[in-house]
Structure formats: C-alpha cells, structure tokens
Design a protein around this motif. Structure first.
Motif, PDB file in Angstrom:
ATOM      1  N   LYS A 368       0.831  -1.214   0.000  1.00  0.00           N
ATOM      2  CA  LYS A 368       0.000   0.000   0.000  1.00  0.00           C
ATOM      3  C   LYS A 368       0.862   1.259   0.000  1.00  0.00           C
ATOM      4  O   LYS A 368       0.480   2.278  -0.577  1.00  0.00           O
ATOM      5  CB  LYS A 368      -0.959  -0.012   1.197  1.00  0.00           C
ATOM      6  N   MET A 369       2.026   1.188   0.645  1.00  0.00           N
ATOM      7  CA  MET A 369       2.948   2.327   0.629  1.00  0.00           C
ATOM      8  C   MET A 369       3.500   2.543  -0.783  1.00  0.00           C
ATOM      9  O   MET A 369       3.556   3.683  -1.278  1.00  0.00           O
ATOM     10  CB  MET A 369       4.086   2.070   1.623  1.00  0.00           C
ATOM     11  N   HIS A 373       2.707   5.909  -3.309  1.00  0.00           N
ATOM     12  CA  HIS A 373       3.752   6.722  -3.942  1.00  0.00           C
ATOM     13  C   HIS A 373       3.594   6.729  -5.462  1.00  0.00           C
ATOM     14  O   HIS A 373       3.746   7.775  -6.101  1.00  0.00           O
ATOM     15  CB  HIS A 373       5.131   6.190  -3.563  1.00  0.00           C
ATOM     16  N   LEU A 374       3.287   5.562  -6.030  1.00  0.00           N
ATOM     17  CA  LEU A 374       3.104   5.494  -7.484  1.00  0.00           C
ATOM     18  C   LEU A 374       1.907   6.333  -7.925  1.00  0.00           C
ATOM     19  O   LEU A 374       1.960   7.010  -8.961  1.00  0.00           O
ATOM     20  CB  LEU A 374       2.914   4.041  -7.930  1.00  0.00           C
ATOM     21  N   LEU A 375       0.840   6.266  -7.154  1.00  0.00           N
ATOM     22  CA  LEU A 375      -0.334   7.081  -7.471  1.00  0.00           C
ATOM     23  C   LEU A 375       0.036   8.560  -7.466  1.00  0.00           C
ATOM     24  O   LEU A 375      -0.403   9.334  -8.324  1.00  0.00           O
ATOM     25  CB  LEU A 375      -1.450   6.802  -6.462  1.00  0.00           C
ATOM     26  N   GLY A 380       1.050  13.357 -10.508  1.00  0.00           N
ATOM     27  CA  GLY A 380       1.970  14.442 -10.827  1.00  0.00           C
ATOM     28  C   GLY A 380       2.265  14.557 -12.309  1.00  0.00           C
ATOM     29  O   GLY A 380       2.461  15.653 -12.833  1.00  0.00           O
ATOM     30  N   MET A 381       2.278  13.435 -13.016  1.00  0.00           N
ATOM     31  CA  MET A 381       2.507  13.466 -14.455  1.00  0.00           C
ATOM     32  C   MET A 381       1.333  14.102 -15.198  1.00  0.00           C
ATOM     33  O   MET A 381       1.473  14.547 -16.326  1.00  0.00           O
ATOM     34  CB  MET A 381       2.739  12.041 -14.976  1.00  0.00           C
ATOM     35  N   ALA A 391       8.584  10.562  -3.652  1.00  0.00           N
ATOM     36  CA  ALA A 391       9.236   9.239  -3.684  1.00  0.00           C
ATOM     37  C   ALA A 391      10.628   9.342  -3.060  1.00  0.00           C
ATOM     38  O   ALA A 391      11.323  10.331  -3.219  1.00  0.00           O
ATOM     39  CB  ALA A 391       9.351   8.748  -5.125  1.00  0.00           C
ATOM     40  N   ASN A 392      11.002   8.315  -2.308  1.00  0.00           N
ATOM     41  CA  ASN A 392      12.311   8.284  -1.667  1.00  0.00           C
ATOM     42  C   ASN A 392      13.400   8.006  -2.703  1.00  0.00           C
ATOM     43  O   ASN A 392      13.283   7.090  -3.477  1.00  0.00           O
ATOM     44  CB  ASN A 392      12.353   7.172  -0.606  1.00  0.00           C
TER      45      ASN A 392
END
Length: 393
Positions: A368-369, A373-375, A380-381, A391-392
């Motif tokens: 879920k983490m 982040h991907l979402l 953002g794109m 994103a780390n």
C-alpha cells in the motif's frame, strides 16, 4: 467525471498478472481506468474477470527485425485509436516497442519501470547495444521508476539516465507485498496442507520451493544440481518447482532429465494465486543470476520462510543476509548446496531467519505504501501544478 486512462505494456502475460494484479485494483479504486498490454496467456482472462481491460500484442523475445517492426506497428495502431493519459512500459523488448509506439502515436506521457538488466554480465557489442536501447527509453520517458537502489545508482553512474528523472520508492521493489494476502492465516494454511497432501509430502518432510519463470538465468540449473546432490543424503527433503518454462533461455538437457526422473522433484504449473505454495513450504530458493528486485523473495519472507539466493544485484536488496535469509557468495551449484544444507540441518536457523524476515518485510515493503507513492507519481505526471514529488531517492 472522466477517469484518467493508463496503459501498462509488459513483455509477458505472466508478469502482467503477478506484478500488477493488485496494483491495478488499487489504481481503479483511485480513479484510473487501466489497460494491460502483453503477449497472449491465460492471465488475460484472470485480469479481465477482475475488471481490468487487456490487449494481446504480438511480441517475441528474441531479436527479429520483421517481428519487432510488426509489434511496433500493431501497438502504434492500438495507441492511435485508444488514447491514454499515461503509458507505462517495462521489461526490455516491451519497453522499446511501447516507447516507439507511444512516440509514433504522439502520446508522450511515458513512465519506464526499470526492473533489471537483461544484459547483466554481457560484454562488447551486445552490452553497448542494450545500453543504447536503455538510454533511448530513459531519454523518452518523463519518469523512470527503478525498482532497486543499487541499480538506480549504477544507471546514473553510467550516464544512461539523468539523476533528477529516475527514482526508487522506499526500500525498493515495484509492487511491495500485500501483507493481508501473504500471511499464514487459516485459509492459506489449509491451501498449504492441501498442496502437501496432493504431492504426498509428509508432516515431517522438508519442502524447498522455487516459484517463477523456469529458465537458465533464474538459476534453475544450479538449484537442481544442488538438490540432486543433497537429496542423496537427506531422504525427507523435496523440491517443488512452480512456474512456467521459458524456452528463450532454456535449461541444460541434463538438468531437464534430472527434473523428469528424480521422484523428489515436483513440477507444478503457474497459478493465479501462489500463497498456498509458500504456506506448504519450509525454505524458499531464489537462485537468480540477475534481478532488478526479487518480489517473490519478499513474499516468501512475509510468509515466514527463510530465503536462499546468490549475492547478486537485485537479490541483495530482496534478501537481507543473515536477517531474512542467506546470500551465497558465488554462482556455483556446490557452494549453493553447502549453504542450502545448513538450512536443511538447522531448524532453529530456519525459524530465526523466517521470523526476522517477516518483521523486516512488514516494516519495509507494505504494498500500500508503494502504490500510494506510485499514485502520487501518476497524478503528478497529469497535474504539474499540484504535484509533490515524495518518492524516496
């Protein structure tokens, strides 16, 4: 309200299902319409039953000018008549074909998931050729999602991708682990018992599991040779190989003969849900020669299994040496057999690594983490003004 449309292009239907299935559900719950594109396979039907749109594309793994041009034409045609807000590409051939088709159809919002290097260990012209393709895909992608920190650093060092474009999420991996699904609950344990009963594996027998593509660079030759040696000394040990044969990178004829003739090597086909196989097993073998990041290794750890694999890029981040498992120093069947025997002989070591590994995965790889982040990256794109890149690195 119109949903944002994302298309995922990958080189096999098996990977489309295993690497994206639950992520697709998450994206659909959060306002995305998802289409998966891959070569033919029963996994298309599995995903369609979950509400995911899929498209079968002609894609052959060996290089072939005619086949590759046909793949680019077919996918370009599909993209021209199906417009997407984001096109995500991954795996070598699918990334090149997907990027070319996206550019031809004037769809430039591309994200590339760098899962590893098929040319790991290659030299000379072959290496330069694949690096050129990698650089082409990276240059044409708006974002590059690299699934391991070690690989990201090396890609930047070699000048293949710009540092501000490429990112890794958390501790690595492309999908993390669904901690609810990969757990030893009553239902999963029952599936495990049924698998052991199906193959006549007794309560006191020890089962070693491999799950994934069955091919040479996944280390199956070394695994089978090691097991064939050990099973002479340990009569209660079994090896279960679960997955699909990949004839692009075939096993040696001698190893195929051992698999067919050794009564304690069990073959099981690829299945939609594999958590029952983890529950049935005592050790997970992950002898890959190269990886981007080994998701099956952290799934096995989440299920409390000790993991054994070679000390190579990608595996070093999915197996924490002496915490979740054992990293073998060289790609060699005899060395692998020696370390595997340590796990066979020492139940306390198996239990310690399994317990520690489970805790490590729970703290570091919750799917879920990763999805959150991907979402954020995808949003953002599509909306530069409101985008916060979290994103780390």
């Amino acid at each position: 309200m119109r949903k944002n449309k994302i298309c995922i292009v990958i080189g096999s239907a098996m990977n489309l299902n295993s690497l994206y299935k639950d992520q697709f559900k998450y994206l659909m719950k959060n306002g995305y319409e998802v289409t998966g594109v891959a070569p033919s396979g029963e996994e298309h039907n599995w995903l369609q039953k979950d509400g995911v749109k899929t498209k079968v594309i002609h894609l052959k793994r060996p290089p072939s000018i005619f086949n590759d041009l046909f793949s680019v034409f077919q996918l370009s045609y599909f993209f021209i008549f199906n417009r997407f807000d984001i096109i995500s590409v991954s795996t070598p051939k699918a990334s090149l074909v997907g990027t070319l088709a996206a550019k031809i159809s004037l769809q430039n919002n591309i994200i590339y998931t760098l899962r590893g290097r098929a040319y790991e260990g290659a030299t000379g012209f072959k290496k330069k050729f694949y690096e050129f393709i990698e650089k082409f895909v990276c240059n044409n992608a708006k974002k590059v999602f690299c699934i391991s920190h070690e690989l990201r650093k090396d890609i930047i060092k070699k000048g293949i991708c710009e540092e501000d474009k490429i990112f890794t999420i958390g501790s690595g991996s492309s999908n993390g682990v669904d901690l609810c699904k990969f757990s030893r609950d009553k239902n999963t344990l029952e599936k495990g018992n049924q698998i052991r009963a199906k193959y006549n594996i007794g309560k006191d027998d020890l089962l070693i599991l491999y799950s994934g593509r069955i091919r040479k660079d996944k280390g199956i030759n070394e695994l089978v040779d090691a097991f064939n040696e050990l099973c002479q000394k340990h009569p209660n040990v079994y090896l279960l190989i679960q997955g699909k044969y990949d004839y692009f990178d075939p096993l040696s004829p001698e190893v195929i003969k051992i698999i067919k003739e050794n009564p304690r090597i069990i073959e099981a086909g690829w299945e939609k849900d594999i958590e029952g196989y983890y529950a049935a097993s005592n050790i997970f073998a992950f002898p890959s020669h190269r990886e981007g990041f080994g998701n099956v290794a952290i799934e096995a750890s989440a299920m409390g299994l000790p993991v054994i694999g070679f000390d190579v890029i990608g595996c070093r981040e999915s197996i924490k040496n002496e915490v979740s498992g054992i990293l073998v120093s060289e790609i060699n069947a005899q060395v692998f057999a020696k370390k595997l025997e340590e796990l066979i002989l020492n139940p306390n070591l198996r239990n310690r690594l399994g317990t520690q590994g489970k805790e490590w995965v729970y703290n570091s790889f919750d799917s879920k983490m990763i999805w959150k982040h991907l979402l954020n990256i995808y949003d953002g794109m599509l909306d530069k003004e409101n985008y916060a890149f979290r994103a780390n690195r």
